[in-house]
Design a protein around this motif. Structure first.
Motif, mmCIF file in Angstrom:
data_model
loop_
_atom_site.group_PDB
_atom_site.id
_atom_site.type_symbol
_atom_site.label_atom_id
_atom_site.label_comp_id
_atom_site.label_asym_id
_atom_site.label_seq_id
_atom_site.Cartn_x
_atom_site.Cartn_y
_atom_site.Cartn_z
ATOM 1 N N ARG A 35 0.820 -1.263 0.019
ATOM 2 C CA ARG A 35 -0.147 0.103 0.015
ATOM 3 C C ARG A 35 0.773 1.409 0.052
ATOM 4 N NH1 ARG A 35 -5.139 -0.774 3.944
ATOM 5 N NH2 ARG A 35 -6.142 -2.441 2.797
ATOM 6 N N GLN A 36 1.899 1.311 0.634
ATOM 7 C CA GLN A 36 2.988 2.341 0.743
ATOM 8 C C GLN A 36 3.805 2.180 -0.282
ATOM 9 O OE1 GLN A 36 2.140 0.310 3.557
ATOM 10 N NE2 GLN A 36 0.498 2.015 4.286
ATOM 11 N N ARG A 37 3.768 1.151 -1.376
ATOM 12 C CA ARG A 37 4.768 1.018 -2.191
ATOM 13 C C ARG A 37 6.119 1.019 -1.582
ATOM 14 N NH1 ARG A 37 2.807 5.034 -7.163
ATOM 15 N NH2 ARG A 37 0.842 4.204 -7.367
ATOM 16 N N ILE A 38 6.174 0.090 -0.628
ATOM 17 C CA ILE A 38 7.693 -0.119 0.036
ATOM 18 C C ILE A 38 7.722 -1.726 -0.224
ATOM 19 C CG2 ILE A 38 8.645 -0.552 2.257
ATOM 20 C CD1 ILE A 38 7.076 2.154 2.921
ATOM 21 N N ASN A 39 8.793 -2.295 -0.644
ATOM 22 C CA ASN A 39 9.017 -3.722 -0.830
ATOM 23 C C ASN A 39 10.550 -3.836 -0.412
ATOM 24 O OD1 ASN A 39 9.664 -6.220 -1.731
ATOM 25 N ND2 ASN A 39 9.326 -5.992 -3.768
ATOM 26 N N PRO A 40 10.597 -4.628 0.990
ATOM 27 C CA PRO A 40 11.734 -5.037 1.558
ATOM 28 C C PRO A 40 12.706 -6.065 1.172
ATOM 29 C CG PRO A 40 9.893 -5.835 2.796
ATOM 30 C CD PRO A 40 9.385 -5.168 1.623
ATOM 31 N N GLU A 41 12.177 -6.433 0.116
ATOM 32 C CA GLU A 41 12.933 -7.809 -0.684
ATOM 33 C C GLU A 41 14.257 -7.684 -0.528
ATOM 34 O OE1 GLU A 41 13.345 -10.346 -4.923
ATOM 35 O OE2 GLU A 41 11.872 -8.303 -4.629
ATOM 36 N N ILE A 93 19.076 -8.660 15.534
ATOM 37 C CA ILE A 93 19.827 -7.447 15.767
ATOM 38 C C ILE A 93 20.008 -6.607 14.563
ATOM 39 C CG2 ILE A 93 22.053 -6.363 16.446
ATOM 40 C CD1 ILE A 93 22.626 -9.044 18.140
ATOM 41 N N ALA A 94 20.191 -7.049 13.485
ATOM 42 C CA ALA A 94 20.358 -6.462 12.284
ATOM 43 C C ALA A 94 18.946 -5.986 11.914
ATOM 44 C CB ALA A 94 21.046 -7.380 11.075
ATOM 45 N N THR A 95 17.944 -6.678 12.004
ATOM 46 C CA THR A 95 16.590 -6.226 11.634
ATOM 47 C C THR A 95 16.238 -4.984 12.648
ATOM 48 O OG1 THR A 95 15.921 -8.453 11.128
ATOM 49 C CG2 THR A 95 14.162 -6.798 11.360
ATOM 50 N N THR A 96 16.581 -4.836 13.676
ATOM 51 C CA THR A 96 16.263 -3.927 14.812
ATOM 52 C C THR A 96 16.981 -2.725 14.306
ATOM 53 O OG1 THR A 96 16.112 -5.489 16.513
ATOM 54 C CG2 THR A 96 16.355 -3.166 17.228
ATOM 55 N N VAL A 97 18.169 -2.668 13.834
ATOM 56 C CA VAL A 97 18.991 -1.599 13.522
ATOM 57 C C VAL A 97 18.346 -0.987 12.300
ATOM 58 C CG1 VAL A 97 21.242 -0.767 12.764
ATOM 59 C CG2 VAL A 97 21.150 -2.385 14.514
ATOM 60 N N LEU A 98 18.077 -1.918 11.429
ATOM 61 C CA LEU A 98 17.435 -1.395 9.979
ATOM 62 C C LEU A 98 16.048 -0.550 10.304
ATOM 63 C CD1 LEU A 98 18.032 -4.448 7.453
ATOM 64 C CD2 LEU A 98 19.074 -1.860 7.499
ATOM 65 N N ALA A 99 15.378 -1.300 11.100
ATOM 66 C CA ALA A 99 13.924 -0.453 11.498
ATOM 67 C C ALA A 99 14.026 0.610 12.165
ATOM 68 C CB ALA A 99 13.192 -1.490 12.454
ATOM 69 N N TRP A 100 14.996 0.855 12.903
ATOM 70 C CA TRP A 100 15.493 2.168 13.544
ATOM 71 C C TRP A 100 15.952 3.231 12.450
ATOM 72 C CZ3 TRP A 100 20.237 4.529 14.601
ATOM 73 C CH2 TRP A 100 20.124 5.621 15.503
ATOM 74 N N LYS A 101 16.669 2.690 11.503
ATOM 75 C CA LYS A 101 17.273 3.774 10.554
ATOM 76 C C LYS A 101 16.198 3.862 9.286
ATOM 77 C CE LYS A 101 22.325 2.795 11.157
ATOM 78 N NZ LYS A 101 23.436 2.103 10.461
ATOM 79 N N ARG A 102 15.316 3.137 9.147
ATOM 80 C CA ARG A 102 14.276 3.107 8.069
ATOM 81 C C ARG A 102 13.005 2.860 8.873
ATOM 82 N NH1 ARG A 102 17.097 -1.093 3.826
ATOM 83 N NH2 ARG A 102 19.336 -0.093 3.984
ATOM 84 N N PRO A 103 12.448 4.008 9.174
ATOM 85 C CA PRO A 103 11.226 3.890 9.923
ATOM 86 C C PRO A 103 9.848 3.600 8.768
ATOM 87 C CG PRO A 103 12.226 6.072 10.518
ATOM 88 C CD PRO A 103 13.053 5.621 9.355
ATOM 89 N N LEU A 104 9.969 4.022 7.558
ATOM 90 C CA LEU A 104 8.989 3.446 6.695
ATOM 91 C C LEU A 104 8.867 2.071 6.356
ATOM 92 C CD1 LEU A 104 9.066 6.397 3.844
ATOM 93 C CD2 LEU A 104 7.589 6.062 6.006
ATOM 94 N N GLN A 105 10.054 1.338 6.441
ATOM 95 C CA GLN A 105 10.229 -0.149 6.426
ATOM 96 C C GLN A 105 9.795 -0.863 7.673
ATOM 97 O OE1 GLN A 105 13.692 -1.692 4.390
ATOM 98 N NE2 GLN A 105 13.305 -0.297 2.561
ATOM 99 N N ARG A 106 9.796 -0.250 8.865
ATOM 100 C CA ARG A 106 9.352 -1.085 10.122
ATOM 101 C C ARG A 106 8.426 -2.153 9.854
ATOM 102 N NH1 ARG A 106 10.229 4.010 14.476
ATOM 103 N NH2 ARG A 106 12.392 4.226 14.204
ATOM 104 N N THR A 107 7.397 -1.930 9.555
ATOM 105 C CA THR A 107 6.234 -2.746 9.501
ATOM 106 C C THR A 107 6.517 -4.196 8.684
ATOM 107 O OG1 THR A 107 4.481 -1.288 10.512
ATOM 108 C CG2 THR A 107 3.596 -3.198 9.121
ATOM 109 N N PRO A 108 6.873 -3.531 7.231
ATOM 110 C CA PRO A 108 7.034 -4.723 6.166
ATOM 111 C C PRO A 108 8.156 -5.554 6.668
ATOM 112 C CG PRO A 108 7.322 -2.700 5.148
ATOM 113 C CD PRO A 108 6.654 -2.554 6.533
ATOM 114 N N LEU A 109 9.167 -4.826 7.050
ATOM 115 C CA LEU A 109 10.425 -5.629 7.592
ATOM 116 C C LEU A 109 10.302 -6.237 8.598
ATOM 117 C CD1 LEU A 109 13.385 -5.925 6.505
ATOM 118 C CD2 LEU A 109 14.216 -4.043 8.141
#
Length: 280
Positions: A35-41, A93-109
């Protein structure tokens, strides 16, 4: 089933489930972010590779004595040498860091990683339960003299069964590793079950390679491979003294991966007063 054949490609059950976990994580991540056109592939695939790398390095560190004289074997991941939980911790741990740095990707990631890890955990429980319910096949093979040998006669001890043939290159390469393990682990019974070859062919191969293996058996029709669900050679099976399946390995074993499987075998309940006769 221990392995699956997809045309010319043969995958072990563990590898297949790992790829399915990655596919599920990618699908869930895409659905959560479309929906937000975000693809965490890309991020999910990078996390997958990170997990594999850490799991491999953890395995190498744990079995460093087996690798220090063969440094190049570290990059040969075909031996299946991975310690899963260090890899899982690294991914979290890496997912937590990425989610903190990329707020828009938190939910899909987050949903993608969570679904992939949950699938892997549940699949692992199912496989573990399946192994506990799989017992040593009650089959009759024959020894080098053509005499019948019951597999059930070997129950009650730690048991390693190697399915192999002389025409199989990885089988040939791992034979010295198995021979050394046979010598260093006298409390473990190693059975070398040849698939559809004659005793003369095997004896000629052993003589040409300078191999001295005990307990060589012959399975003319490949009944054992079919019984355990093996689709390729070499396949190595590890049985606890209660005849339950402790683990299985598709492909060539290294010193480290073989020691890892042997370390996971449960000890016999009591010392055995008798030992099955050697068939070689």
């Amino acid at each position: 089933m221990l392995s699956f054949s997809l045309g010319p490609l043969v995958l072990s059950l563990t590898h297949l489930l790992l790829l399915m976990a990655l596919a599920l994580a990618t699908l869930v991540g895409w659905l959560a972010g479309r929906r937000q056109r975000i693809n965490p592939e890309r991020a999910l695939f990078a996390l997958f590779l990170l997990g594999l790398l850490v799991a491999r390095l953890a395995f190498v560190a744990a079995y460093w004595p087996q690798y220090q004289s063969q440094i190049l074997r570290i990059v040969d991941i075909r031996d299946g040498g991975f310690l899963i939980w260090p890899g899982v911790v690294a991914v979290v741990i890496a997912t937590t860091v990425l989610a903190w740095k990329r707020p828009l990707q938190r939910t899909p990631l987050g949903l993608g990683v969570a679904s992939g890890l949950l699938f892997w955990w549940l699949a692992g429980l199912v496989v573990s339960t399946q192994h506990q319910n799989v017992s040593l096949p009650d089959l009759t093979l024959r020894d080098t003299a053509g005499r019948p040998v019951q597999l059930s006669d070997y129950a009650g001890r730690q048991l390693v069964i190697n399915l192999w043939s002389t025409w199989c290159p990885p089988c040939r390469r791992e034979m010295p590793v198995l021979q050394a393990a046979q010598r260093l682990n006298p409390d473990v019974v190693f059975l070398f079950v040849n698939q559809a070859e004659s005793p003369r062919e095997v004896a000629t191969f052993f003589a040409s390679q300078g191999l001295h293996l005990d307990n060589v058996l012959f399975d003319d029709s490949g009944e054992l491979a079919r019984s355990v669900g093996s689709a390729a050679l070499p396949t190595t099976l590890f049985y606890n003294p209660d005849a339950s399946l402790s683990g299985s390995h598709l492909g060539e074993l290294s010193d480290a991966s073989l020691k890892h499987y042997l370390d996971n075998l449960s000890a016999p309940a009591m010392p055995s007063s008798s030992q099955p006769r050697s068939t070689q």
